[in-house]
Design a protein around this motif. Structure first.
Motif, PDB file in Angstrom:
ATOM      1  N   ALA A  70      -1.113   9.500  14.180  1.00 36.94           N
ATOM      2  CA  ALA A  70      -0.353  10.447  14.072  1.00 36.94           C
ATOM      3  C   ALA A  70      -0.185  11.271  15.655  1.00 36.94           C
ATOM      4  CB  ALA A  70      -0.556  11.703  13.194  1.00 36.94           C
ATOM      5  N   ALA A  71       0.984  11.627  16.024  1.00 42.76           N
ATOM      6  CA  ALA A  71       1.348  12.362  17.315  1.00 42.76           C
ATOM      7  C   ALA A  71       1.200  13.733  17.339  1.00 42.76           C
ATOM      8  CB  ALA A  71       2.566  11.809  17.940  1.00 42.76           C
ATOM      9  N   CYS A  72       1.019  14.361  15.985  1.00 44.61           N
ATOM     10  CA  CYS A  72       0.936  15.867  15.728  1.00 44.61           C
ATOM     11  C   CYS A  72       0.113  15.884  14.534  1.00 44.61           C
ATOM     12  CB  CYS A  72       2.416  16.561  15.486  1.00 44.61           C
ATOM     13  SG  CYS A  72       2.326  18.165  15.288  1.00 44.61           S
ATOM     14  N   ARG A  73      -0.971  16.802  14.877  1.00 46.89           N
ATOM     15  CA  ARG A  73      -1.950  17.319  13.836  1.00 46.89           C
ATOM     16  C   ARG A  73      -1.381  17.854  12.654  1.00 46.89           C
ATOM     17  NH1 ARG A  73      -5.298  18.490  18.244  1.00 46.89           N
ATOM     18  NH2 ARG A  73      -6.792  17.112  18.968  1.00 46.89           N
ATOM     19  N   ARG A  74      -0.258  18.859  12.858  1.00 46.16           N
ATOM     20  CA  ARG A  74       0.193  19.418  11.771  1.00 46.16           C
ATOM     21  C   ARG A  74       1.324  18.587  11.232  1.00 46.16           C
ATOM     22  NH1 ARG A  74      -0.365  24.883  11.309  1.00 46.16           N
ATOM     23  NH2 ARG A  74       0.548  24.749   9.584  1.00 46.16           N
ATOM     24  N   LEU A  75       1.162  18.379   9.740  1.00 51.29           N
ATOM     25  CA  LEU A  75       2.093  17.523   9.182  1.00 51.29           C
ATOM     26  C   LEU A  75       3.293  18.072   8.786  1.00 51.29           C
ATOM     27  CD1 LEU A  75      -0.105  14.920   7.066  1.00 51.29           C
ATOM     28  CD2 LEU A  75       0.592  15.029   9.526  1.00 51.29           C
ATOM     29  N   ALA A 120      -0.746  11.519   6.652  1.00 57.23           N
ATOM     30  CA  ALA A 120       0.162  10.943   7.845  1.00 57.23           C
ATOM     31  C   ALA A 120       0.389   9.491   7.583  1.00 57.23           C
ATOM     32  CB  ALA A 120      -0.789  10.925   9.166  1.00 57.23           C
ATOM     33  N   ARG A 121      -0.377   8.923   6.699  1.00 57.56           N
ATOM     34  CA  ARG A 121       0.141   7.506   6.696  1.00 57.56           C
ATOM     35  C   ARG A 121       1.176   7.332   5.534  1.00 57.56           C
ATOM     36  NH1 ARG A 121      -2.033   2.292   8.108  1.00 57.56           N
ATOM     37  NH2 ARG A 121      -1.555   0.659   6.466  1.00 57.56           N
ATOM     38  N   GLU A 142       0.655  -1.178   0.041  1.00 55.22           N
ATOM     39  CA  GLU A 142       0.058   0.024  -0.164  1.00 55.22           C
ATOM     40  C   GLU A 142       0.692   1.068   0.155  1.00 55.22           C
ATOM     41  OE1 GLU A 142      -2.786   2.417   3.156  1.00 55.22           O
ATOM     42  OE2 GLU A 142      -2.987   0.094   3.310  1.00 55.22           O
ATOM     43  N   LEU A 143       1.970   1.208   0.882  1.00 55.11           N
ATOM     44  CA  LEU A 143       2.794   2.346   0.913  1.00 55.11           C
ATOM     45  C   LEU A 143       3.450   2.561  -0.462  1.00 55.11           C
ATOM     46  CD1 LEU A 143       4.704   2.344   4.265  1.00 55.11           C
ATOM     47  CD2 LEU A 143       2.825   3.992   3.396  1.00 55.11           C
ATOM     48  N   ARG A 144       4.018   1.596  -0.967  1.00 55.61           N
ATOM     49  CA  ARG A 144       4.618   1.921  -2.317  1.00 55.61           C
ATOM     50  C   ARG A 144       3.793   2.544  -3.323  1.00 55.61           C
ATOM     51  NH1 ARG A 144       9.417  -1.601  -3.132  1.00 55.61           N
ATOM     52  NH2 ARG A 144      10.057  -2.442  -1.360  1.00 55.61           N
ATOM     53  N   ALA A 145       2.466   2.162  -3.251  1.00 59.27           N
ATOM     54  CA  ALA A 145       1.797   2.756  -4.270  1.00 59.27           C
ATOM     55  C   ALA A 145       1.574   4.208  -3.860  1.00 59.27           C
ATOM     56  CB  ALA A 145       0.367   2.009  -4.224  1.00 59.27           C
ATOM     57  N   THR A 146       1.488   4.717  -2.448  1.00 60.12           N
ATOM     58  CA  THR A 146       1.538   5.978  -2.204  1.00 60.12           C
ATOM     59  C   THR A 146       2.601   6.868  -2.479  1.00 60.12           C
ATOM     60  OG1 THR A 146      -0.112   5.329  -0.243  1.00 60.12           O
ATOM     61  CG2 THR A 146       0.873   7.550  -0.285  1.00 60.12           C
ATOM     62  N   LEU A 172       9.124  10.936   9.812  1.00 65.60           N
ATOM     63  CA  LEU A 172       7.673  10.524   9.819  1.00 65.60           C
ATOM     64  C   LEU A 172       6.826  11.698   9.149  1.00 65.60           C
ATOM     65  CD1 LEU A 172       8.195   9.460  12.884  1.00 65.60           C
ATOM     66  CD2 LEU A 172       6.543   7.853  12.140  1.00 65.60           C
ATOM     67  N   ALA A 173       5.635  11.506   8.929  1.00 63.48           N
ATOM     68  CA  ALA A 173       4.947  12.662   8.391  1.00 63.48           C
ATOM     69  C   ALA A 173       4.758  13.555   9.387  1.00 63.48           C
ATOM     70  CB  ALA A 173       3.232  12.171   7.572  1.00 63.48           C
ATOM     71  N   ASP A 174       4.328  13.254  10.742  1.00 56.94           N
ATOM     72  CA  ASP A 174       3.868  14.225  11.643  1.00 56.94           C
ATOM     73  C   ASP A 174       4.955  14.792  12.479  1.00 56.94           C
ATOM     74  OD1 ASP A 174       4.318  11.711  12.995  1.00 56.94           O
ATOM     75  OD2 ASP A 174       3.167  12.194  14.269  1.00 56.94           O
ATOM     76  N   HIS A 175       6.225  13.919  12.572  1.00 60.07           N
ATOM     77  CA  HIS A 175       7.199  14.488  13.360  1.00 60.07           C
ATOM     78  C   HIS A 175       8.374  13.655  12.862  1.00 60.07           C
ATOM     79  CE1 HIS A 175       6.512  11.106  15.823  1.00 60.07           C
ATOM     80  NE2 HIS A 175       7.803  11.181  16.586  1.00 60.07           N
TER      81      HIS A 175
END
Length: 422
Positions: free
Chosen positions: A296-301, A308-309, A251-255, A326-329
């Motif tokens: 996610a631990a933080c809402r702002r990416l 976030a995924r 799934e991630l590779r497609a993203t 990561l996307a969030d931190h």
């Protein structure tokens, strides 16, 4: 079976003989982890020669910001100058050698020695030296510079007069992975400094394998325990986790393809001076962050990432650092030697520059997994240090999943050989 040298010799001879006896695929002999002369040689051959991760751009966001970093007996002063450029200097006044900055010294104008008030600009030039005789040339007494590079918001220094070749090429391959996260504009949400009761190499070796990951229940909520295993070697008990990993990875590779994010594994850990490993990889559960449920631990990416995924971007560089982005931190880990049996682990958490504590993120949630993991690893490193310090210790064989530990030791031994041959 190997044993320490039984005949008197110089420290250089002892080190040369131990390097020559090193058996690939086995751990190092005890003196590499315990003896002061080996520790001093590590500083000379590794920490005073190689590019060392010491900070992140976000620790010095404004002109005038400064901090110091201890690398063995060296102290390095990091500053952001009036043109917003990061600079590094030896943290030694050119008058009588006093330290200019101790730890985090906040932000101010010029650098003023607290002993005799010699004053330096943020570019290292000596601006004022009280009561000097006529003809005194300030231009001859500027701060001694240290090589510095920022790579995607991560700060590295090299103490050598001539840095080793290859860093620019490695940086050009690493930076495209980091740039979408815009770490150079991130802000520091938290930082911890943990002194581990073990040699710096034991800290690094421990990080390079998941053979022991059953000791990390918080981390294993989202970090797949199959890290380091080949497909053929995955034990039956880990097969369900591996099947989840395969689904998440597909799934991630497609993203990644859709978003144009680089993700493929680059692993060059022992055949170059600036050796590294980088890869985007899946996380379990929600797949977003290192939290109990993977959300996610933080809402702002970070940056302008749209989701976030994205699992985690894992980066490791010899000899002293690893990063999870990561996307969030993002989390930066830097290992700095204090003594043969003591090591400082600096961990820094970064979030979006406009993320608000208590609104967009909770500091405890942000740090919980890796604070627990660091403390668990520190306990394991202390156990290892006590073991390798005893007379019964003999180098043991690495499991296949510990191949990155072998790569680290191989890289390290190569640096010692280079120094011995100078």
């Amino acid at each position: 079976m190997t044993s320490p040298d039984s005949t008197p010799s110089t420290p250089a001879d002892r080190i040369r003989n131990a390097v020559a006896r090193r058996v690939p695929g086995r751990s190092l002999e005890g003196p590499f982890y315990t003896d002061r002369e080996f520790f001093d040689f590590d500083i000379a051959a590794v920490f005073a020669r190689q590019w060392i991760a010491v900070a992140v751009d976000a620790e010095l966001p404004e002109p005038g910001d400064r901090t110091s970093v201890e690398i063995g007996p060296y102290s390095v002063l990091l500053v952001r100058d009036d043109e917003e450029k990061l600079r590094a200097f030896h943290n030694v006044c050119r008058h009588r050698g006093a330290r200019l900055v101790e730890g985090d010294d906040g932000s101010a104008g010029n650098l003023v020695c607290g002993y005799h008030k010699w004053t330096y600009g943020l570019d290292g030039r000596l601006l004022h030296a009280p009561s000097q005789p006529a003809g005194f040339d300030r231009a001859c007494f500027g701060l001694a510079p240290v090589h510095l590079r920022s790579v995607g918001g991560l700060v590295f220094v090299c103490l050598a007069e001539q840095p080793p070749a290859g860093f620019d090429e490695a940086a050009s391959r690493i930076e495209p992975y980091l740039l979408p996260h815009d770490l150079s504009r991130a802000k520091v949400a938290a930082r911890s400094e943990l002194v581990e009761e073990g040699n710096w190499k034991l800290v690094m070796e421990n990080n390079r394998e998941c053979y022991h990951c059953d000791e990390h229940p918080e981390l294993l909520r989202t970090f797949f325990p199959t890290y380091g295993y080949s497909e053929a070697d995955i034990p039956l008990r880990l097969r369900p986790a591996h099947q989840r990993y395969l689904r998440a990875d597909a799934e991630l590779r497609a993203t990644f393809e859709r978003l144009g994010l680089p993700y493929t594994l680059v692993e060059e850990l022992d055949d170059r001076s600036t050796a590294f490993r980088i890869q985007r990889d899946a996380l379990d559960l929600a797949g977003e962050s290192f939290t109990p449920d993977g959300t996610a631990a933080c809402r702002r990416l970070l940056g302008d990432l749209p989701t976030a995924r994205l699992g985690h971007l894992a980066l490791h560089l010899q000899p002293n650092s690893w990063f999870h982005v990561l996307a969030d931190h993002a989390i930066a880990f830097s290992v700095l030697p204090l003594a043969a049996d003591r090591t400082l682990l600096r961990t820094t958490w970064l979030v979006h520059p406009e993320a608000q504590e208590g609104v967009d993120y909770d500091p405890d949630t942000l740090q919980r997994v890796w604070r627990a993991t660091n403390e668990q690893d520190a306990r394991l490193v202390a156990l290892a240090q006590r073991g390798v310090s005893g007379p019964a210790y003999r180098p043991g064989p690495y499991a296949p999943t510990e191949y990155q530990v072998e790569a680290f030791c191989s890289w390290y031994i190569a640096r010692l050989r280079e120094e011995l041959n100078r």
